[in-house]
Scaffold this motif. Structure first.
Motif, PDB file in Angstrom:
ATOM      1  N   ARG A  25       0.772  -1.159  -0.091  1.00 62.95           N
ATOM      2  CA  ARG A  25      -0.103  -0.131   0.020  1.00 62.95           C
ATOM      3  C   ARG A  25       0.793   1.210  -0.029  1.00 62.95           C
ATOM      4  O   ARG A  25       1.677   1.434   0.942  1.00 62.95           O
ATOM      5  CB  ARG A  25      -1.007  -0.010   1.310  1.00 62.95           C
ATOM      6  CG  ARG A  25      -2.000  -0.944   1.186  1.00 62.95           C
ATOM      7  CD  ARG A  25      -2.456  -1.508   2.482  1.00 62.95           C
ATOM      8  NE  ARG A  25      -1.624  -1.617   3.778  1.00 62.95           N
ATOM      9  CZ  ARG A  25      -0.961  -2.717   3.980  1.00 62.95           C
ATOM     10  NH1 ARG A  25      -1.044  -3.652   3.352  1.00 62.95           N
ATOM     11  NH2 ARG A  25      -0.313  -2.697   5.297  1.00 62.95           N
ATOM     12  N   PHE A  26       0.589   2.074  -0.871  1.00 62.98           N
ATOM     13  CA  PHE A  26       1.234   3.413  -1.157  1.00 62.98           C
ATOM     14  C   PHE A  26       0.402   4.355  -0.571  1.00 62.98           C
ATOM     15  O   PHE A  26      -0.588   4.450  -1.466  1.00 62.98           O
ATOM     16  CB  PHE A  26       1.785   3.550  -2.795  1.00 62.98           C
ATOM     17  CG  PHE A  26       3.013   2.668  -2.881  1.00 62.98           C
ATOM     18  CD1 PHE A  26       4.455   3.176  -2.543  1.00 62.98           C
ATOM     19  CD2 PHE A  26       3.031   1.273  -3.604  1.00 62.98           C
ATOM     20  CE1 PHE A  26       5.464   2.403  -2.862  1.00 62.98           C
ATOM     21  CE2 PHE A  26       4.128   0.726  -3.722  1.00 62.98           C
ATOM     22  CZ  PHE A  26       5.243   0.940  -3.494  1.00 62.98           C
ATOM     23  N   GLY A  27       0.602   5.069   0.385  1.00 68.15           N
ATOM     24  CA  GLY A  27      -0.278   6.225   0.921  1.00 68.15           C
ATOM     25  C   GLY A  27      -0.124   7.316   0.042  1.00 68.15           C
ATOM     26  O   GLY A  27       0.285   7.708  -0.901  1.00 68.15           O
ATOM     27  N   THR A  56      -1.628  -4.288  -5.451  1.00 68.37           N
ATOM     28  CA  THR A  56      -1.306  -3.433  -5.021  1.00 68.37           C
ATOM     29  C   THR A  56      -1.901  -1.946  -4.988  1.00 68.37           C
ATOM     30  O   THR A  56      -2.841  -1.766  -5.924  1.00 68.37           O
ATOM     31  CB  THR A  56       0.163  -2.872  -5.477  1.00 68.37           C
ATOM     32  OG1 THR A  56       1.161  -4.198  -5.544  1.00 68.37           O
ATOM     33  CG2 THR A  56       0.789  -1.938  -5.070  1.00 68.37           C
ATOM     34  N   LEU A  57      -2.217  -1.372  -3.680  1.00 66.96           N
ATOM     35  CA  LEU A  57      -2.926  -0.296  -4.047  1.00 66.96           C
ATOM     36  C   LEU A  57      -2.157   1.162  -3.611  1.00 66.96           C
ATOM     37  O   LEU A  57      -1.235   1.201  -2.901  1.00 66.96           O
ATOM     38  CB  LEU A  57      -4.052  -0.194  -2.524  1.00 66.96           C
ATOM     39  CG  LEU A  57      -4.594   0.992  -2.042  1.00 66.96           C
ATOM     40  CD1 LEU A  57      -5.592   1.320  -3.424  1.00 66.96           C
ATOM     41  CD2 LEU A  57      -5.245   0.833  -0.963  1.00 66.96           C
ATOM     42  N   ILE A  58      -2.254   2.029  -4.866  1.00 70.99           N
ATOM     43  CA  ILE A  58      -1.496   3.123  -5.065  1.00 70.99           C
ATOM     44  C   ILE A  58      -2.367   4.258  -4.995  1.00 70.99           C
ATOM     45  O   ILE A  58      -3.349   4.439  -5.742  1.00 70.99           O
ATOM     46  CB  ILE A  58      -0.710   3.044  -6.174  1.00 70.99           C
ATOM     47  CG1 ILE A  58       0.129   1.924  -6.229  1.00 70.99           C
ATOM     48  CG2 ILE A  58       0.145   4.517  -6.447  1.00 70.99           C
ATOM     49  CD1 ILE A  58       0.842   1.702  -7.769  1.00 70.99           C
ATOM     50  N   THR A  63      -3.746  -4.588  -9.699  1.00 72.11           N
ATOM     51  CA  THR A  63      -3.490  -3.327  -8.919  1.00 72.11           C
ATOM     52  C   THR A  63      -4.540  -2.243  -9.221  1.00 72.11           C
ATOM     53  O   THR A  63      -4.999  -1.758  -9.926  1.00 72.11           O
ATOM     54  CB  THR A  63      -2.108  -2.606  -9.689  1.00 72.11           C
ATOM     55  OG1 THR A  63      -1.120  -3.684  -9.129  1.00 72.11           O
ATOM     56  CG2 THR A  63      -1.588  -1.282  -8.792  1.00 72.11           C
ATOM     57  N   LYS A  64      -4.924  -1.416  -7.936  1.00 69.54           N
ATOM     58  CA  LYS A  64      -5.697  -0.536  -7.881  1.00 69.54           C
ATOM     59  C   LYS A  64      -5.086   0.684  -7.639  1.00 69.54           C
ATOM     60  O   LYS A  64      -4.145   1.105  -6.816  1.00 69.54           O
ATOM     61  CB  LYS A  64      -6.703  -0.525  -6.738  1.00 69.54           C
ATOM     62  CG  LYS A  64      -7.773  -1.563  -6.738  1.00 69.54           C
ATOM     63  CD  LYS A  64      -8.638  -1.595  -5.940  1.00 69.54           C
ATOM     64  CE  LYS A  64      -9.731  -2.626  -6.323  1.00 69.54           C
ATOM     65  NZ  LYS A  64     -10.843  -2.471  -5.355  1.00 69.54           N
ATOM     66  N   ILE A  65      -5.274   1.778  -8.477  1.00 74.10           N
ATOM     67  CA  ILE A  65      -4.503   3.232  -8.760  1.00 74.10           C
ATOM     68  C   ILE A  65      -5.409   4.221  -8.199  1.00 74.10           C
ATOM     69  O   ILE A  65      -6.529   4.391  -9.274  1.00 74.10           O
ATOM     70  CB  ILE A  65      -3.790   3.647  -9.890  1.00 74.10           C
ATOM     71  CG1 ILE A  65      -2.797   2.351 -10.053  1.00 74.10           C
ATOM     72  CG2 ILE A  65      -2.913   4.764  -9.901  1.00 74.10           C
ATOM     73  CD1 ILE A  65      -2.045   2.434 -11.532  1.00 74.10           C
ATOM     74  N   HIS A  66      -5.396   4.877  -7.280  1.00 68.44           N
ATOM     75  CA  HIS A  66      -6.230   5.895  -7.087  1.00 68.44           C
ATOM     76  C   HIS A  66      -5.823   7.189  -7.573  1.00 68.44           C
ATOM     77  O   HIS A  66      -4.760   7.652  -7.377  1.00 68.44           O
ATOM     78  CB  HIS A  66      -6.329   6.088  -5.545  1.00 68.44           C
ATOM     79  CG  HIS A  66      -7.623   7.245  -4.824  1.00 68.44           C
ATOM     80  ND1 HIS A  66      -7.084   8.201  -4.602  1.00 68.44           N
ATOM     81  CD2 HIS A  66      -8.965   6.946  -4.822  1.00 68.44           C
ATOM     82  CE1 HIS A  66      -8.042   8.961  -4.197  1.00 68.44           C
ATOM     83  NE2 HIS A  66      -9.256   8.172  -4.587  1.00 68.44           N
ATOM     84  N   THR A  67      -6.602   8.002  -8.251  1.00 72.57           N
ATOM     85  CA  THR A  67      -6.289   9.175  -8.905  1.00 72.57           C
ATOM     86  C   THR A  67      -7.466  10.086  -8.433  1.00 72.57           C
ATOM     87  O   THR A  67      -8.535   9.963  -8.841  1.00 72.57           O
ATOM     88  CB  THR A  67      -6.194   9.090 -10.462  1.00 72.57           C
ATOM     89  OG1 THR A  67      -7.487   8.774 -10.971  1.00 72.57           O
ATOM     90  CG2 THR A  67      -4.807   8.346 -10.830  1.00 72.57           C
ATOM     91  N   GLN A  68      -7.123  11.098  -7.582  1.00 72.88           N
ATOM     92  CA  GLN A  68      -8.068  12.152  -7.289  1.00 72.88           C
ATOM     93  C   GLN A  68      -9.160  11.495  -6.590  1.00 72.88           C
ATOM     94  O   GLN A  68      -9.033  11.156  -5.514  1.00 72.88           O
ATOM     95  CB  GLN A  68      -8.533  12.927  -8.347  1.00 72.88           C
ATOM     96  CG  GLN A  68      -7.466  13.877  -9.071  1.00 72.88           C
ATOM     97  CD  GLN A  68      -6.745  14.653  -8.064  1.00 72.88           C
ATOM     98  OE1 GLN A  68      -7.017  15.009  -7.312  1.00 72.88           O
ATOM     99  NE2 GLN A  68      -5.604  15.047  -8.755  1.00 72.88           N
ATOM    100  N   ASN A  69     -10.355  11.352  -7.276  1.00 71.06           N
ATOM    101  CA  ASN A  69     -11.524  10.811  -6.450  1.00 71.06           C
ATOM    102  C   ASN A  69     -11.992   9.712  -7.108  1.00 71.06           C
ATOM    103  O   ASN A  69     -13.041   9.155  -6.999  1.00 71.06           O
ATOM    104  CB  ASN A  69     -12.889  12.038  -6.417  1.00 71.06           C
ATOM    105  CG  ASN A  69     -12.316  13.243  -5.787  1.00 71.06           C
ATOM    106  OD1 ASN A  69     -11.680  12.852  -4.708  1.00 71.06           O
ATOM    107  ND2 ASN A  69     -12.630  14.238  -6.326  1.00 71.06           N
TER     108      ASN A  69
END
Length: 194
Positions: free
Chosen positions: A144-146, A163-165, A184-190
């Motif tokens: 997990r990358f915060g 992996t959660l980014i 892998t889940k990449i969170h960008t903004q919302n």
């Protein structure tokens, strides 16, 4: 022992730990293997310029420890916690850091120039700034990358599986050549990108 430029008295357990370490990695590992699941909290010590490869420091919570130019290659650091530590030019190559965490590093003291070459970083949590680090061939499965800034780091051939980014826009000038991204889940903004 110096801590942040100031001297302080060590507690008896810290003195005990230092005596074990001074006797060498074999003595330390024998003692650590006798209490494998014990959570140990160690604060404000200095491991600068130490070579302590092949050491078992699993389940140790490091608080405000300095690891400048420290060699921890081929070491066992499962379930270790690095809280407000100084990690500069620290070598974790080939080490097992399964389920460890790196938290509350300030932007003026990020993880810098560290090597995680072929390290097992499964389920590791990074909530810290990362600058110029080597993650080549590292296993970052379920890591997990915060919300930290990550720049100028090499993730070539790294494995990102589940992996959660978070805040992926924080990866600046990083190399992901031949890295493998699966589920892998990449969170960008919302929103999340799968």
């Amino acid at each position: 022992v110096y801590s942040g430029g100031r001297k302080r008295r060590l507690h008896s357990f810290e003195l005990f730990l230092l005596k074990k370490l001074k006797k060498g990695v074999k003595v330390w590992n024998k003692w650590k293997n006798s209490c494998p699941n014990s959570k140990i909290w160690v604060i404000q010590l200095n491991f600068d310029n130490k070579k302590i490869d092949y050491i078992n420091m699993s389940s140790i919570m490091f608080g405000k420890i300095s690891f400048r130019n420290t060699k921890l290659r081929h070491s066992i650091l499962k379930d270790a916690s690095f809280y407000k530590c100084i990690l500069y030019n620290t070598d974790f190559s080939f080490s097992n850091l399964y389920d460890s965490s790196f938290t509350n590093f300030t932007f003026n003291k990020p993880i810098t120039k560290c090597r995680f070459y072929k390290a097992n970083l499964k389920k590791v949590s990074f909530n810290a700034g990362i600058i110029s680090c080597n993650f080549i061939k590292a296993n970052l499965s379920k890591a997990r990358f915060g919300v930290s800034k990550i720049s100028d780091s090499d993730f070539s051939f790294a494995l990102f599986y589940k992996t959660l980014i978070r805040n992926s826009n924080k990866f600046n000038n990083c190399n992901f050549s031949n890295a493998v991204f699966k589920k892998t889940k990449i969170h960008t903004q919302n929103k999340f990108i799968n």
